[in-house]
Design an enzyme around this catalytic site. Structure first.
Site, PDB file in Angstrom:
ATOM      1  CD  GLU A 128       2.856  12.934  67.690  1.00 36.54           C
ATOM      2  OE1 GLU A 128       2.105  12.959  66.692  1.00 36.54           O
ATOM      3  OE2 GLU A 128       3.884  12.237  67.733  1.00 36.54           O
ATOM      4  CG  HIS A 248       3.961  18.054  59.396  1.00 36.60           C
ATOM      5  ND1 HIS A 248       4.536  18.949  60.268  1.00 36.60           N
ATOM      6  CD2 HIS A 248       3.782  16.906  60.106  1.00 36.60           C
ATOM      7  CE1 HIS A 248       4.709  18.363  61.449  1.00 36.60           C
ATOM      8  NE2 HIS A 248       4.253  17.129  61.374  1.00 36.60           N
ATOM      9  NE  ARG A 297       0.394  16.167  62.247  1.00 37.93           N
ATOM     10  CZ  ARG A 297       0.992  15.048  61.885  1.00 37.93           C
ATOM     11  NH1 ARG A 297       0.744  14.524  60.691  1.00 37.93           N
ATOM     12  NH2 ARG A 297       1.829  14.426  62.696  1.00 37.93           N
ATOM     13  CG  HIS A 358       2.968  15.130  56.582  1.00 34.06           C
ATOM     14  ND1 HIS A 358       4.252  14.600  56.610  1.00 34.06           N
ATOM     15  CD2 HIS A 358       2.330  14.624  57.667  1.00 34.06           C
ATOM     16  CE1 HIS A 358       4.373  13.803  57.664  1.00 34.06           C
ATOM     17  NE2 HIS A 358       3.229  13.779  58.312  1.00 34.06           N
ATOM     18  NE  ARG A 393      -1.748  11.529  58.973  1.00 31.38           N
ATOM     19  CZ  ARG A 393      -0.595  11.555  59.654  1.00 31.38           C
ATOM     20  NH1 ARG A 393      -0.387  10.698  60.634  1.00 31.38           N
ATOM     21  NH2 ARG A 393       0.348  12.429  59.338  1.00 31.38           N
TER      22      ARG A 393
END
Length: 571
Positions: A128, A248, A297, A358, A393
């Site tokens: 990811e 997100h 992100r 998110h 994160r």
């Protein structure tokens, strides 16, 4: 740290039970803590706001990150986490996470969680955003959280742990020395008890999840109203890094007026090769970062927002038509079904996406054992700020953090129990004052808070937008305060009014921190301070609630968290 004396306006507890530990929340962090406490011989009670399996964990699509693959190491996982955290991770906290993480995942598997396996029989690891290695374990393709929740809930029920479902925790009970003495809670409709009651315990573990409902559009379930952060503030605990809310990048766009929980399109879709494109089919992330669509992100969310601004568009697109029907059905069945429910078929058309709130990287400040600045009060999972996530994160680190830090909390509680530390004092809560110290807000104010936060403290922020938001929130706060002290009136106690009051509390802290941090870092994007400023701002913002309900704000000296005060007292 002593309690502020502030509490929610609520009826006095009409019943009580006693325990060694009360765990608040039933996601991966809460249920892991509860199971480990029970295994250590501690009388444990689990309190959860809805049903045991209704927390945020069940919605996690991507997976759980750990250095479990051939050629991967905790050091490489650490490096990727530090890069994503944009200079604000506590490196010691991250090192604990990545070092203890693999064994924690193995223990989760022993508990009963089944992860997808390769044809060779090992874990099928994927990649990811922000990860340079395939280290994401997943279950059911894109149903990892649901599988973890299933396994933990079954284990809790099999071991006969006492649970109180459909219960909103209100406030921390403290004794005359300021130590934890349990919690008050309100059990709704289907619960084991009616009305307000109390669980008396010398140790409380907050695992209440996030606060995404403070914004109009979020991936968080309806229960994520910041209750744990608000409770901790009223109890006198310190809150840190609340300005770092991760939006997100790829949430299914349902229209500009869509509110509440929105369907997530997992980062794993990009990890398998989906492309972000504009309406003309141009891949706009190319050239913006070496990992393009797999950048951390915050970078992807900013890339989407910039393109939307440039083109005056409400959304971008995620194009995964090249996956084909078989891959969609095998690897991403949950996302495929969600898209089709809303009239979209990702097999044949690009998915409209836009950023939405998110994950809260900040929360109740803890040390390496999950201890807060209030003796006996612990926090883990999204409600906590361990220093692991920094300013942003890294994908799929949240489930791992819940596992690792829940186990560390239990080790600390069990050590105190073995040394009679917990039983040296029977918690005797200090009686509440007769006059309520905190006015309640009417339920309809919730929507005003959400709109204010989305417009002023969303993905794009500035001094002007944050000042407007702060003024609006202060006005709501002042109106409720004046109604109480001038007319003796407050909204009727109830779940809606308690949740709305909690949302206003966390919104004020978030805006205060975002306004103070005059830089762009991680998922905090200031249009009027577009650059990262390591000289002035490579430090954490810490907030406490004063007894008069004003906010006390200070910064740390370094990116590393100082010890919590109860830790310093023990040393």
């Amino acid at each position: 740290m002593t309690s502020t004396g502030i509490r929610l306006h609520a009826p006095a507890p009409g019943w009580s039970i006693a325990a060694d530990v009360v765990v608040v929340g039933s996601g991966v962090a809460g249920l892991t803590a509860a199971l480990r406490c029970e295994a250590a011989g501690l009388n444990t009670v689990v309190v959860t706001k809805a049903r045991l399996d209704d927390g945020s964990t069940r919605w996690a699509q991507g997976g759980i990150a750990a250095a479990l693959g051939e050629g991967d190491t905790p050091e490489q996982h650490l490096d990727d986490t530090l890069v994503a955290g944009a200079g604000l991770c506590d490196e010691d906290a991250v090192r604990l996470l990545v070092t203890e993480g693999p064994d924690a995942v193995r223990r989760l598997i022993e508990t009963g969680a089944h992860f997808d396996e390769s044809e060779e029989g090992g874990l099928e690891l994927t990649r990811e955003g922000g990860h340079h290695r395939r280290r994401i374990a997943h279950a059911g393709g894109d149903a990892t959280g649901a599988e973890i929740s299933r396994a933990l809930v079954e284990a809790v029920r099999a071991r006969g742990l006492r649970t109180i479902e459909n219960a909103l925790v209100l406030d921390l009970l403290t004794d005359a020395e300021g130590g934890t003495a349990g919690v008050t809670l309100h059990v709704m409709g289907e619960g084991q008890h009616d009305g307000v009651g109390a669980v008396h315990a010398p140790a409380v573990v907050l695992a209440t999840g996030g606060m995404g409902q403070v914004f109009s559009a979020t991936t968080n379930p309806s229960v994520s109203t910041g209750d744990g952060v608000a409770l901790a503030l009223r109890a006198g605990a310190e809150i840190s890094d609340l300005e770092f809310v991760q939006f997100h990048p790829t949430v299914l766009f349902l229209g500009a007026d869509a509110e509440g929980q929105q369907p997530l399109v997992s980062e794993a879709v990009r990890g398998e090769g989906a492309h972000l494109v504009d309406a003309d089919g141009v891949r706009f992330m190319l050239g913006q970062h070496e990992l393009a669509e797999l950048a951390p992100r915050d970078i992807v969310a900013k890339g989407i927002m910039r393109r939307m601004q440039e083109q005056g568009a409400e959304h971008m697109y995620l194009d995964a038509r090249h996956f084909g029907a078989d891959m969609w059905q095998h690897r991403f069945p949950t996302i495929l079904a969600a898209c089709r429910v809303h009239g979209l078929d990702p097999v044949t058309e690009p998915i409209p996406v836009a950023p939405a709130a998110h994950y809260a990287s900040g929360g109740v400040r803890t040390d390496s054992h999950g201890r807060t600045t209030v003796p006996g009060l612990y926090a883990c999972g999204e409600v906590a700020c361990t220093g692991v996530h920094g300013a942003n994160r890294l994908a799929s680190n949240s489930l791992l953090e819940g596992l690792v830090y829940a186990e560390r909390i239990v080790a600390d509680i069990a050590a105190a129990h073995a040394g009679n530390g917990l039983h040296a004092r029977v918690p005797q809560p200090v009686p509440h004052a007769e006059t309520p110290a905190h006015p309640l807000l009417a339920p309809e104010i919730r929507f005003a808070i959400q709109r204010t936060m989305t417009e002023g403290a969303g993905v794009l922020r500035s001094e002007a937008s944050l000042a407007t938001a702060a003024a609006a929130l202060d006005r709501l706060h002042a109106e409720a305060r004046d109604a109480l002290y001038e007319n003796g009136k407050t909204a009727e106690p109830g779940v809606d009014t308690w949740e709305t009051t909690n949302l206003l509390c966390v919104a004020r802290v978030l805006v205060a921190a975002a306004r103070l941090r005059e830089e762009t870092r991680g998922c905090h994007w200031r249009e009027d301070h577009a650059e990262r400023d390591d000289t002035e701002w490579r430090r954490h913002i810490v907030v406490r609630l004063n007894p008069d309900r004003t906010l006390a704000v200070h910064t740390t000296d370094t990116p590393d968290f100082p010890p919590t005060r109860q830790h310093r007292q023990e040393q």
